[in-house]
Design a protein around this motif. Structure first.
Motif, short mmCIF file in Angstrom:
data_model
loop_
_atom_site.label_atom_id
_atom_site.label_comp_id
_atom_site.label_asym_id
_atom_site.label_seq_id
_atom_site.Cartn_x
_atom_site.Cartn_y
_atom_site.Cartn_z
N HIS A 77 0.94 -1.45 -0.32
CA HIS A 77 0.11 0.07 0.05
C HIS A 77 1.15 1.21 0.01
O HIS A 77 0.67 1.50 0.83
N LEU A 78 2.27 1.17 -1.08
CA LEU A 78 2.71 2.51 -1.22
C LEU A 78 2.36 3.01 -2.47
O LEU A 78 2.75 2.95 -3.30
N PRO A 79 1.47 4.44 -2.34
CA PRO A 79 0.68 4.77 -3.83
C PRO A 79 2.02 5.65 -3.98
O PRO A 79 2.41 6.86 -3.15
N PHE A 80 2.50 5.86 -4.69
CA PHE A 80 3.16 6.98 -5.46
C PHE A 80 5.04 7.27 -5.00
O PHE A 80 5.40 7.25 -5.14
N TYR A 81 4.66 6.04 -4.39
CA TYR A 81 6.40 5.86 -3.58
C TYR A 81 7.19 5.69 -4.35
O TYR A 81 8.38 6.48 -4.21
N LEU A 82 7.67 4.81 -5.49
CA LEU A 82 8.41 5.12 -6.96
C LEU A 82 8.56 6.53 -7.36
O LEU A 82 10.23 7.22 -7.29
N PHE A 83 6.87 6.97 -8.01
CA PHE A 83 7.23 8.44 -7.65
C PHE A 83 8.20 9.72 -7.36
O PHE A 83 9.28 10.70 -7.26
N PHE A 84 7.90 10.06 -5.55
CA PHE A 84 8.13 10.32 -5.42
C PHE A 84 9.96 10.30 -4.88
O PHE A 84 10.63 10.85 -4.17
N ASN A 85 10.08 8.93 -4.57
CA ASN A 85 11.60 8.42 -4.52
C ASN A 85 11.96 9.24 -5.53
O ASN A 85 13.51 9.75 -5.29
N ILE A 86 12.19 8.88 -6.82
CA ILE A 86 12.14 9.25 -7.83
C ILE A 86 12.99 11.45 -8.09
O ILE A 86 13.74 11.69 -8.45
N MET A 87 11.47 11.86 -7.45
CA MET A 87 11.86 12.99 -7.28
C MET A 87 12.97 13.50 -6.36
O MET A 87 13.23 14.35 -6.51
N LEU A 88 13.21 12.55 -5.46
CA LEU A 88 13.61 13.14 -4.12
C LEU A 88 14.88 12.66 -4.70
O LEU A 88 16.01 13.80 -4.73
#
Length: 154
Positions: A77-88
């Motif tokens: 249940h980690l929505p947008f996990y990949l997106f936010f980590n790529i942004m960071l």
């Protein structure tokens, strides 16, 4: 946490910029503001390294990347996990990129290629504006001359 890590360096940057602007005021040169701008820039470079290149990966990237996966490995249940980590990680890459400019600037000051900490962007903007104003005035005066000559011939 990301805002805190980035805002600490902004304090040192603004302190340095204020002292750069106050060096020449009222037609006089103020040596104290020059010293403070040099000290402020060194503090800014140290803060940049400490907070953006050390604490950000240590605290933020580690906790969002590794720790959150360990904590939530049972659930997916980690929505947008990949997106936010790529942004960071992109943000971290930009911090490294800008730190290279800071080191280059420090190198130029330390080797004597630059004698003082100064905001060269302002000079470039003023020069570009002056060139544009001159070119506009010369073209408008040329147009007026052409119009006046054509009126005289009529």
């Amino acid at each position: 946490m990301v805002l805190f890590v980035h805002d600490v360096t902004d304090i040192a940057l603004e302190f340095t910029k204020v002292n750069v602007y106050f060096k020449n005021r009222g037609g006089q040169f103020h040596r104290l503001n020059e010293i403070m701008s040099n000290v402020g820039f060194v503090i800014f470079a140290i803060c940049w390294y400490l907070f953006r290149l050390y604490w950000l990966p240590l605290k933020v990237l580690h906790s969002t990347g590794y720790s959150s996966m360990i904590r939530h490995q049972q659930t997916n249940h980690l929505p947008f996990y990949l997106f936010f980590n790529i942004m960071l990680w992109i943000l971290q890459g930009m911090n490294i990129y800008w730190f290279m400019f800071i080191l280059y600037f420090l190198f130029k000051v330390a080797t004597g290629q630059m004698t003082e900490v100064d905001d060269v962007r302002e000079d470039e903007v003023v020069k570009e504006a002056m060139v544009k104003a001159r070119s506009k005035s010369s073209t408008s005066s040329t147009r007026n001359t052409v119009k006046n000559k054509s009126r005289k011939t009529d």
